[in-house]
Design a protein around this motif. Structure first.
Motif, short mmCIF file in Angstrom:
data_model
loop_
_atom_site.label_atom_id
_atom_site.label_comp_id
_atom_site.label_asym_id
_atom_site.label_seq_id
_atom_site.Cartn_x
_atom_site.Cartn_y
_atom_site.Cartn_z
N ILE A 589 0.86 -1.18 0.00
CA ILE A 589 0.00 0.00 0.00
C ILE A 589 0.90 1.24 0.00
O ILE A 589 1.68 1.43 0.94
CB ILE A 589 -0.92 0.04 1.24
CG1 ILE A 589 -1.72 -1.27 1.36
CG2 ILE A 589 -1.85 1.25 1.16
CD1 ILE A 589 -2.69 -1.51 0.24
N LEU A 593 -1.69 7.47 -1.86
CA LEU A 593 -2.35 6.89 -3.02
C LEU A 593 -2.46 7.94 -4.12
O LEU A 593 -2.80 9.10 -3.86
CB LEU A 593 -3.75 6.40 -2.64
CG LEU A 593 -3.81 5.17 -1.73
CD1 LEU A 593 -5.24 4.91 -1.31
CD2 LEU A 593 -3.24 3.95 -2.44
N PRO A 601 -3.81 -0.82 -5.37
CA PRO A 601 -2.53 -1.22 -4.78
C PRO A 601 -2.15 -2.65 -5.17
O PRO A 601 -3.01 -3.47 -5.50
CB PRO A 601 -2.79 -1.10 -3.28
CG PRO A 601 -3.97 -0.19 -3.15
CD PRO A 601 -4.80 -0.44 -4.37
#
Length: 663
Positions: A589, A593, A601
């Motif tokens: 992860i 993001l 991910p």
């Protein structure tokens, strides 16, 4: 946890096996386990007496596993795995004791000659495909090897030994346009000269990946000629590999190109000075060439008609002189003393690209600088600093002392001076205690190092920026080994601790993480447990297995648990082998993001990959085998941090029919 229990139980009663040049089912089980290896000590040792964690595969065992490339054998070695990455072509990328990087932390040798070189450090960049058909045996040291072999013998050593006394012709065909031809020849002449030759041609069209329909073709060629006369030996080898399309420098494209070649020579003379003193002197030369270009940015991203492709057109050369003396002081004491000089040069550092401004001497993606296709730009200014040479001197000493019939001690050290970069002393110490004929305990300590290469020191391209202030990274390894060998089974349990210092890793230099530099940024530890063993089920069947469990998280996302199972059975003229590779799941992860609704991910669930081989011995000179890798065509990805989503697809099912003729 439930998924790993059956594998652990199977591992405790099984292991990897080896065999001699004969049919492995014509050997007794005792002979099957009688491994002779010189790689770890340069003295002949068995699996009981060797002071290192070792794995050895012979020719017959390799054929039963059904692999095509020697790097794939790492998947059946405790503490090691091999997947393909994205750096310069889809070359093999090793995972070794929790470390998963491109920097060459495993030393790879061909008949004792190192294939790691001074520009990238990784052997697989310049020699990514070595066909198993020309191989007699492959030896692995799991753990430090710098006390004998210097830089790159950091987390392991792999030595590939080619065929020396065979007259064999092999042809194979398979799916996806695969075909292969290989031949090994042995000839003795009246004047005392012996000729050994190995040749192979391998080609497949590859599978299809991504929306663009990119493939992963492989075109590999290998040629080796060896001449022996009295105590002299001369060997010349040449390997060439093409890995076009697929992923190169993070981008997939049908226009990606990769071609590598290495040409090597060894001249060796052995002398018996007295009954107790001998000498071996070797002069080695090897030249590595690469021409590779990967898509850095698509035409859509640039707003141009053509995407941007960039890559290295590099060449490096290595010359090494090594002289080694072995002295048998008595039946209980052997001493080896050696010295080595090495000259390494990156002799060419050009760029292979499709955009170039000759006035500013830079790669600039603009229509007016489009070259009409890929071209080599000689004397590319940003790469000028890469063209340098390295001189190094080394001296090493090893002593083997048999204290009594139960205790043997190995001690040694090597000092390397890589001029203007770093100096390192690599000691080793091992105590082997044979408690009884069944149980042997080994306590092993060693230190190893890896010198930074020119790409890490001086690179200056669209992906990496060098750091000339780097120093060597090193590791201190302690291992406790419990070796158990009975009439019908053998087990090795290894507990290891790696203390990594001054570790070199990629560091982003921009917020987008599109360009990286190198730095000695980490000091960390890695502990783990490795199992391997063999079970003799009957005269016609045996089972082998490996299992690895790391206590710490791997350095860069890699498998924390993995293992293998191999079952072999013979019935009449038919031989059946089934193998399975198990890998734990990985989830990555990102800390932040990306603002992309389609981004997901990296997640790879735990999985098995199965393979099988069915062989039929027609008569004493002919045999046919059907080999399948990834039997159920399972789709898997390996993680690579330079990929936007981390995903590098691995190969699907591969099917081959092989015919062998001994002449």
């Amino acid at each position: 946890m439930k998924k790993t229990v059956p594998l652990i139980l199977a591992t405790l009663i099984s292991a990897n096996s080896v065999a001699s040049q004969e049919d492995i089912f014509e050997l007794s089980f005792e002979e099957l386990l009688d491994v002779n290896i010189t790689l770890a000590t340069k003295t002949e040792e068995t699996s009981t007496s060797v002071p290192s964690s070792i794995t050895v595969f012979n020719q017959q065992h390799i054929q039963l596993l059904g692999v095509a490339n020697v790097y794939e054998l790492m998947n059946f070695v405790p503490g090691m795995q091999s997947t393909r990455g994205d750096w310069v072509g889809a070359v093999p990328k090793e995972h070794a004791r929790g470390i998963y990087l491109d920097s060459g932390n495993v030393l790879v040798m061909l008949n004792g000659q190192r294939l790691n070189e001074s520009s990238f450090g990784k052997a697989s960049v310049y020699a990514p495909f070595i066909p198993v058909e020309v191989v007699e045996r492959v030896e692995f040291i799991r753990g430090p090897g710098s006390a004998l072999y210097g830089s790159n013998a950091f987390l392991g050593v792999m030595n590939i030994v080619t065929r020396k006394s065979d007259d064999v012709l092999m042809v194979a065909v398979g799916d996806r346009g695969m075909y292969q031809g290989a031949m090994s020849m042995h000839q003795e002449f009246k004047n005392g000269i012996t000729l050994n030759a190995n040749a192979s041609l391998y080609r497949d069209d590859g599978d299809t990946y991504f929306d663009a329909g990119v493939k992963d073709p492989v075109d590999g060629r290998f040629l080796e000629i060896e001449l022996k006369w009295q105590n002299w030996r001369l060997t010349v080898h040449n390997t060439e590999t093409r890995l076009d399309e697929f992923i190169n420098l993070s981008g997939e494209s049908k226009e990606n190109e990769y071609t590598s070649r290495n040409l090597g020579m060894q001249l060796e003379v052995e002398s018996r000075i007295s009954d107790s003193l001998s000498n071996k002197t070797k002069l080695e030369f090897i030249k590595h060439d690469i021409k590779s270009s990967g898509q850095i940015a698509t035409a859509e991203q640039l707003g141009l008609e053509h995407g941007l492709f960039v890559g290295p057109r590099w060449q490096s050369r290595d010359l090494t002189l090594n002289s080694e003396f072995s002295y048998d002081h008595s039946e209980s004491l052997n001493v080896i003393v050696g010295g080595e000089y090495s000259w390494e040069e990156q002799s060419r550092a050009d760029v292979y690209t499709n955009y170039y401004d000759p006035v500013r001497q830079e790669v600039i993606p603009a229509e007016e600088f489009f070259l009409g296709g890929l071209e080599v730009i000689n004397n590319y200014a940003p790469f000028t600093s890469l063209k340098q040479d390295f001189d190094s001197y080394a001296a090493y000493l090893q002593a083997k002392y048999v204290l009594n019939e139960d205790v043997t001690i190995f001690a040694g050290a090597r000092f390397d001076d890589v001029l203007d970069i770093d100096k390192k002393l690599s000691p080793r110490l091992a105590v082997i205690y044979q408690f009884n004929p069944t149980h042997t305990f080994k306590l092993q300590y060693g230190e190893s190092f890896r010198v930074p290469v020119s790409n890490e020191l001086n690179s200056n391209d669209e992906v990496t920026q060098g750091n000339p202030n780097l120093k060597a990274e090193y590791v201190k390894t302690t291992e406790l080994v419990w070796h158990i060998q009975d009439q019908n089974w053998q087990v090795d349990l290894v507990v290891f601790d790696n203390e990594l210092e001054d570790f070199i890793n990629l560091i982003p230099v921009d917020e987008e993480q599109t360009r990286f530099t190198f730095d000695n940024v980490f000091e960390t530890s890695m502990q783990g447990i490795e199992f391997n063993g063999t079970l003799h089920i009957s005269d016609n069947a045996w089972l082998s297995s490996t299992f690895t469990q790391y206590i710490d998280l791997p350095f860069n996302p890699s498998y924390k648990k993995f293992g293998s199972l191999v079952f072999n059975f013979k019935s009449g003229q038919f031989q059946y082998s089934v193998n399975g590779l198990w890998r734990d799941g990985i989830t990555v992860i990102p800390l932040e993001l990306p603002d992309d609704p389609e981004f997901s991910p990296y997640r790879q669930a735990s999985h098995w990959l199965f393979g099988a081989t069915v062989s039929w011995q027609i008569d004493d000179t002919q045999g046919v085998a059907l080999q399948v890798q990834n039997l159920f065509d399972k789709e898997t990805d390996a993680f690579d941090p330079r990929r936007y989503d981390g995903r590098v697809p691995q190969r699907g099912r591969q099917l081959r029919m092989r015919y062998t003729y001994k002449f």
